[in-house]
Design an enzyme around this catalytic site. Structure first.
Site, mmCIF file in Angstrom:
data_model
loop_
_atom_site.group_PDB
_atom_site.id
_atom_site.type_symbol
_atom_site.label_atom_id
_atom_site.label_comp_id
_atom_site.label_asym_id
_atom_site.label_seq_id
_atom_site.Cartn_x
_atom_site.Cartn_y
_atom_site.Cartn_z
ATOM 1 N N TYR A 34 40.144 48.359 42.418
ATOM 2 C CA TYR A 34 39.822 49.781 42.507
ATOM 3 C C TYR A 34 39.124 50.266 41.257
ATOM 4 C CZ TYR A 34 43.775 51.131 39.452
ATOM 5 O OH TYR A 34 44.619 51.304 38.388
ATOM 6 N N ARG A 53 32.272 47.623 35.522
ATOM 7 C CA ARG A 53 33.660 47.127 35.569
ATOM 8 C C ARG A 53 34.062 46.787 37.002
ATOM 9 N NH1 ARG A 53 38.297 50.780 32.995
ATOM 10 N NH2 ARG A 53 37.924 51.962 34.896
ATOM 11 N N ARG A 100 48.902 36.764 58.676
ATOM 12 C CA ARG A 100 49.253 36.868 57.258
ATOM 13 C C ARG A 100 49.304 35.461 56.660
ATOM 14 N NH1 ARG A 100 53.628 36.280 53.965
ATOM 15 N NH2 ARG A 100 53.639 37.579 52.084
ATOM 16 N N LYS A 145 40.881 45.354 37.409
ATOM 17 C CA LYS A 145 41.473 46.613 37.887
ATOM 18 C C LYS A 145 41.975 46.388 39.314
ATOM 19 C CE LYS A 145 40.718 51.566 37.132
ATOM 20 N NZ LYS A 145 41.997 51.807 36.461
ATOM 21 N N GLU A 177 48.665 48.026 25.641
ATOM 22 C CA GLU A 177 48.096 49.305 26.101
ATOM 23 C C GLU A 177 49.220 50.106 26.740
ATOM 24 O OE1 GLU A 177 45.230 48.740 29.289
ATOM 25 O OE2 GLU A 177 46.386 47.099 30.134
ATOM 26 N N LEU A 201 43.214 46.405 30.188
ATOM 27 C CA LEU A 201 42.086 46.855 30.996
ATOM 28 C C LEU A 201 41.000 47.361 30.032
ATOM 29 C CD1 LEU A 201 41.300 47.436 34.052
ATOM 30 C CD2 LEU A 201 41.571 49.817 33.383
HETATM 31 N N1 PDD Z 1 43.988 53.903 34.926
HETATM 32 N N2 PDD Z 1 44.735 50.632 31.101
HETATM 33 C C1 PDD Z 1 45.286 50.719 32.316
HETATM 34 C C2 PDD Z 1 46.354 49.743 32.692
HETATM 35 C C3 PDD Z 1 44.849 51.711 33.222
HETATM 36 O O1 PDD Z 1 45.386 51.774 34.454
HETATM 37 C C4 PDD Z 1 43.856 52.643 32.816
HETATM 38 C C5 PDD Z 1 43.356 53.727 33.720
HETATM 39 C C6 PDD Z 1 43.314 52.512 31.525
HETATM 40 C C7 PDD Z 1 42.232 53.432 31.016
HETATM 41 O O2 PDD Z 1 40.967 53.102 31.593
HETATM 42 P P1 PDD Z 1 39.844 54.206 31.813
HETATM 43 O O3 PDD Z 1 39.596 54.828 30.471
HETATM 44 O O4 PDD Z 1 38.664 53.444 32.287
HETATM 45 O O5 PDD Z 1 40.381 55.183 32.806
HETATM 46 C C8 PDD Z 1 43.772 51.496 30.699
HETATM 47 C C9 PDD Z 1 43.504 54.802 35.927
HETATM 48 C C10 PDD Z 1 43.149 56.160 35.449
HETATM 49 C C11 PDD Z 1 44.441 54.777 37.111
HETATM 50 O O6 PDD Z 1 44.950 53.695 37.402
HETATM 51 O O7 PDD Z 1 44.628 55.800 37.781
#
Ligand code: PDD
Length: 280
Positions: A34, A53, A100, A145, A177, A201
């Site tokens: 996503y 990305r 499945r 992601k 993170e 990420l």
């Molecule tokens: N998540 N690290 C993780 C594990 C994340 O899920 C996210 C963002 C980030 C920050 O990435 P960015 O700056 O590109 O949003 C770092 C989104 C917002 C979500 O899962 O809803």
């Protein structure tokens, strides 16, 4: 188009009419990836970077990109409402298979879904938030992601149950993170964030902050941060597309930055708001 309209496999539909099969591999296995892209006044912020990305996530899980960047843009634009700040969520799963089976099915069409939500202004941004530190229980491919977010949600939930906005994740004594954000710390006057690796990420907000730091001669380094060092930081921030830059004023029992958002955060947040308006 109102915000209850979503996109599913080539069609714009009211949310309650958008249906996916229970045999979809996103439902059965979390077999999908996503993106979350902020939209300010109907403008998709850092669109090319989010697309890059997305392409990396797709190729890492061996899914073909169903659309080129221009097609993605024309799919997403009708979902946007220029009168408000929004985030676009888009998801691609490996599709619906007849049975499945863990191995990839043959001849399936990926499921493509997108929706838009308003970004709720983060009320505590000027006060700062509390965070907990917790062992990073995720897998080794955190640079993808992936929709498979069970570890992240369990970690975030533990933070929420302790009255905190985020869980700061720790692997072998070093911070990686947040459960859904990247981390920055100011230590000895230098802005530090962990380097990109399979353990985090590669956040688009993180990249923007580093770009702003370069443009404005703010000293920074991409380096590992131990949890012990983090506890001595004069500032800690969490960054993401939906929350922007959030200052942390308490980590576990330690008060950070005298319990108030610090001066480098004030500067960076102001520069970030200006950067947003410049429609990069
Ligand atoms: N998540 N690290 C993780 C594990 C994340 O899920 C996210 C963002 C980030 C920050 O990435 P960015 O700056 O590109 O949003 C770092 C989104 C917002 C979500 O899962 O809803």
């Amino acid at each position: 188009m109102d915000n209850k309209t979503v996109y599913l496999n080539g069609q714009y539909l009211p949310l309650d009419e958008a249906k996916v099969s229970v045999m979809d591999r996103g439902f059965l296995f979390g077999d999908g990836i996503y993106e979350v892209i902020p939209s300010y006044s109907g403008y998709l912020f850092q669109f090319q970077q989010h697309m890059e990305r997305l392409e990396n996530s797709l190729s890492s899980v061996r899914l073909a990109n169903p659309h080129d960047r221009a097609q993605w843009q024309s799919i997403l634009m009708p979902l946007l409402d220029a009168s408000q700040d929004q985030s676009v969520y888009l998801q691609i799963t490996r599709g619906t298979a007849p049975i499945r089976d863990h191995a990839f099915p043959e001849n399936v069409t990926p499921t493509v879904f997108a929706m838009c939500s308003s970004i709720q202004p983060f009320t505590d941004v000027d006060l700062g938030v509390k965070a907990i530190s917790i062992d990073d229980s995720r897998w080794e491919l955190c640079n993808i992601k992936a929709t498979t977010l069970l570890a992240n949600i369990l970690l975030r939930q533990q933070a929420v149950e302790k009255g905190c906005a985020e869980a700061i994740l720790v692997k072998d004594g070093y911070v990686t993170e947040g459960a859904a954000s990247n981390i920055f710390a100011v230590i000895d006057g230098i802005l530090i964030t962990p380097p990109k690796s399979h353990e985090i990420l590669p956040g688009i907000t993180r990249d923007v902050i580093l770009e702003i730091a370069i443009q404005n001669n703010i000293a920074f380094s991409e380096d590992i941060i131990s949890l012990d060092a983090l506890k001595t930081a004069s500032e800690i921030w969490l960054t993401s597309s939906t929350r922007e830059i959030i200052p942390v004023v308490q980590l576990d029992t330690e008060i950070i930055a005298n319990g108030k958002p610090g001066p480098i955060w004030q500067t960076m947040n102001r520069l970030f708001q200006t950067y947003k308006q410049s429609r990069p």
